[in-house]
Scaffold this motif. Structure first.
Motif, PDB file in Angstrom:
ATOM      1  N   PHE A  46      46.088  35.732  34.244  1.00  0.00           N
ATOM      2  CA  PHE A  46      46.176  37.158  33.943  1.00  0.00           C
ATOM      3  C   PHE A  46      46.285  38.041  35.179  1.00  0.00           C
ATOM      4  O   PHE A  46      47.070  38.981  35.216  1.00  0.00           O
ATOM      5  CB  PHE A  46      44.953  37.570  33.118  1.00  0.00           C
ATOM      6  CG  PHE A  46      44.757  39.053  33.026  1.00  0.00           C
ATOM      7  CD1 PHE A  46      45.594  39.827  32.228  1.00  0.00           C
ATOM      8  CD2 PHE A  46      43.746  39.675  33.733  1.00  0.00           C
ATOM      9  CE1 PHE A  46      45.413  41.194  32.153  1.00  0.00           C
ATOM     10  CE2 PHE A  46      43.562  41.041  33.653  1.00  0.00           C
ATOM     11  CZ  PHE A  46      44.398  41.805  32.866  1.00  0.00           C
ATOM     12  N   LEU A  47      45.485  37.753  36.187  1.00  0.00           N
ATOM     13  CA  LEU A  47      45.413  38.631  37.359  1.00  0.00           C
ATOM     14  C   LEU A  47      46.527  38.331  38.348  1.00  0.00           C
ATOM     15  O   LEU A  47      46.799  37.174  38.646  1.00  0.00           O
ATOM     16  CB  LEU A  47      44.055  38.472  38.050  1.00  0.00           C
ATOM     17  CG  LEU A  47      42.842  38.933  37.251  1.00  0.00           C
ATOM     18  CD1 LEU A  47      41.554  38.499  37.957  1.00  0.00           C
ATOM     19  CD2 LEU A  47      42.865  40.437  37.046  1.00  0.00           C
ATOM     20  N   ASP A  48      47.125  39.379  38.868  1.00  0.00           N
ATOM     21  CA  ASP A  48      48.131  39.206  39.910  1.00  0.00           C
ATOM     22  C   ASP A  48      47.480  39.474  41.267  1.00  0.00           C
ATOM     23  O   ASP A  48      46.403  40.047  41.355  1.00  0.00           O
ATOM     24  CB  ASP A  48      49.334  40.123  39.675  1.00  0.00           C
ATOM     25  CG  ASP A  48      48.972  41.596  39.677  1.00  0.00           C
ATOM     26  OD1 ASP A  48      47.774  41.935  39.617  1.00  0.00           O
ATOM     27  OD2 ASP A  48      49.889  42.432  39.722  1.00  0.00           O
ATOM     28  N   ARG A  49      48.124  39.010  42.307  1.00  0.00           N
ATOM     29  CA  ARG A  49      47.689  39.260  43.679  1.00  0.00           C
ATOM     30  C   ARG A  49      46.280  38.746  43.960  1.00  0.00           C
ATOM     31  O   ARG A  49      45.502  39.395  44.652  1.00  0.00           O
ATOM     32  CB  ARG A  49      47.831  40.749  44.017  1.00  0.00           C
ATOM     33  CG  ARG A  49      49.227  41.271  43.766  1.00  0.00           C
ATOM     34  CD  ARG A  49      49.480  42.733  44.046  1.00  0.00           C
ATOM     35  NE  ARG A  49      48.358  43.632  44.121  1.00  0.00           N
ATOM     36  CZ  ARG A  49      47.883  44.364  43.086  1.00  0.00           C
ATOM     37  NH1 ARG A  49      48.437  44.274  41.907  1.00  0.00           N
ATOM     38  NH2 ARG A  49      46.881  45.193  43.264  1.00  0.00           N
ATOM     39  N   ILE A  50      45.966  37.557  43.420  1.00  0.00           N
ATOM     40  CA  ILE A  50      44.703  36.902  43.745  1.00  0.00           C
ATOM     41  C   ILE A  50      45.000  35.509  44.286  1.00  0.00           C
ATOM     42  O   ILE A  50      46.076  34.956  44.022  1.00  0.00           O
ATOM     43  CB  ILE A  50      43.738  36.811  42.546  1.00  0.00           C
ATOM     44  CG1 ILE A  50      44.293  35.900  41.443  1.00  0.00           C
ATOM     45  CG2 ILE A  50      43.403  38.200  42.017  1.00  0.00           C
ATOM     46  CD1 ILE A  50      43.270  35.495  40.406  1.00  0.00           C
ATOM     47  N   ASN A  51      44.073  34.939  45.033  1.00  0.00           N
ATOM     48  CA  ASN A  51      44.267  33.574  45.534  1.00  0.00           C
ATOM     49  C   ASN A  51      43.122  32.638  45.148  1.00  0.00           C
ATOM     50  O   ASN A  51      43.190  31.446  45.442  1.00  0.00           O
ATOM     51  CB  ASN A  51      44.491  33.556  47.051  1.00  0.00           C
ATOM     52  CG  ASN A  51      43.351  34.175  47.821  1.00  0.00           C
ATOM     53  OD1 ASN A  51      42.746  35.154  47.401  1.00  0.00           O
ATOM     54  ND2 ASN A  51      43.057  33.619  48.977  1.00  0.00           N
ATOM     55  N   TRP A  52      42.084  33.181  44.474  1.00  0.00           N
ATOM     56  CA  TRP A  52      40.981  32.327  44.033  1.00  0.00           C
ATOM     57  C   TRP A  52      40.196  33.059  42.961  1.00  0.00           C
ATOM     58  O   TRP A  52      39.946  34.262  43.075  1.00  0.00           O
ATOM     59  CB  TRP A  52      40.056  32.014  45.221  1.00  0.00           C
ATOM     60  CG  TRP A  52      39.188  30.814  45.017  1.00  0.00           C
ATOM     61  CD1 TRP A  52      39.478  29.535  45.374  1.00  0.00           C
ATOM     62  CD2 TRP A  52      37.891  30.763  44.402  1.00  0.00           C
ATOM     63  NE1 TRP A  52      38.432  28.686  45.021  1.00  0.00           N
ATOM     64  CE2 TRP A  52      37.446  29.431  44.423  1.00  0.00           C
ATOM     65  CE3 TRP A  52      37.054  31.717  43.831  1.00  0.00           C
ATOM     66  CZ2 TRP A  52      36.223  29.022  43.907  1.00  0.00           C
ATOM     67  CZ3 TRP A  52      35.831  31.318  43.312  1.00  0.00           C
ATOM     68  CH2 TRP A  52      35.435  29.975  43.361  1.00  0.00           C
ATOM     69  N   VAL A  53      39.835  32.333  41.915  1.00  0.00           N
ATOM     70  CA  VAL A  53      38.967  32.889  40.871  1.00  0.00           C
ATOM     71  C   VAL A  53      38.098  31.759  40.340  1.00  0.00           C
ATOM     72  O   VAL A  53      38.592  30.664  40.074  1.00  0.00           O
ATOM     73  CB  VAL A  53      39.771  33.563  39.735  1.00  0.00           C
ATOM     74  CG1 VAL A  53      40.770  32.610  39.097  1.00  0.00           C
ATOM     75  CG2 VAL A  53      38.848  34.138  38.670  1.00  0.00           C
TER      76      VAL A  53
END
Length: 161
Positions: A46-53
């Protein structure tokens, strides 16, 4: 200004949709690891512009956060309470939005690409379960709207833990 208002409305709708998807995914499933795994996968999509969740889970015996289900590169396994953004969020019992992780005292750099971070502590019946940690390779990626809707997401998640 009209564009910003339109974006905020879209952001609200999108977060509402992902929270509904979470509820549907977790409905009737009692396994916490499965539910945390699906929650991290859902946010990663869902999230854009992330590298870790992912999640760090509280281990009472050691008084540390231990790596749980996540999406992204390998990460730090143990974080003492009060240390780094995750440990500070857990010990202070509040969400932290960090625009520039390099300016956060004691930041733990698991991925050199991370520039900003949001960490939401997970408490159920007053007991610390862990934290939701999301990193971005962009500075100032997360704002008050992200915080508000991600806290609502975690509230739904906590109903299934």
């Amino acid at each position: 200004m009209f564009q910003a208002e339109k974006y905020q409305g879209a952001k609200k709708d999108n977060y509402g949709l992902v929270t509904k998807q979470l509820k549907a995914l977790l409905d009737g499933e009692p396994n916490e690891i499965a539910n945390l795994s699906n929650a991290s996968a859902l946010l990663n999509q869902f999230l854009d512009r992330i590298n870790w969740v992912g999640f760090y889970l509280y281990e009472e015996e050691s008084n540390q956060l231990v790596l749980g289900p996540f999406q992204g590169l390998p990460a730090c396994v143990r974080i003492p309470l009060g240390r780094g953004v995750c440990g500070t969020s857990a010990s202070e019992r509040k969400t932290l939005v960090v625009e520039d992780v390099h300016s956060f005292p004691g930041h733990i750099a698991c991925d050199a690409a991370s520039q900003s971070e949001i960490v939401i502590p997970l408490f159920k019946d007053g007991k610390l379960l862990g934290v939701l940690d999301i990193d971005s390779p962009e500075k100032a990626r997360f704002d008050e709207e992200d915080q508000k809707y991600l806290e609502a997401f975690t509230e739904e998640l906590l109903k299934h833990l």
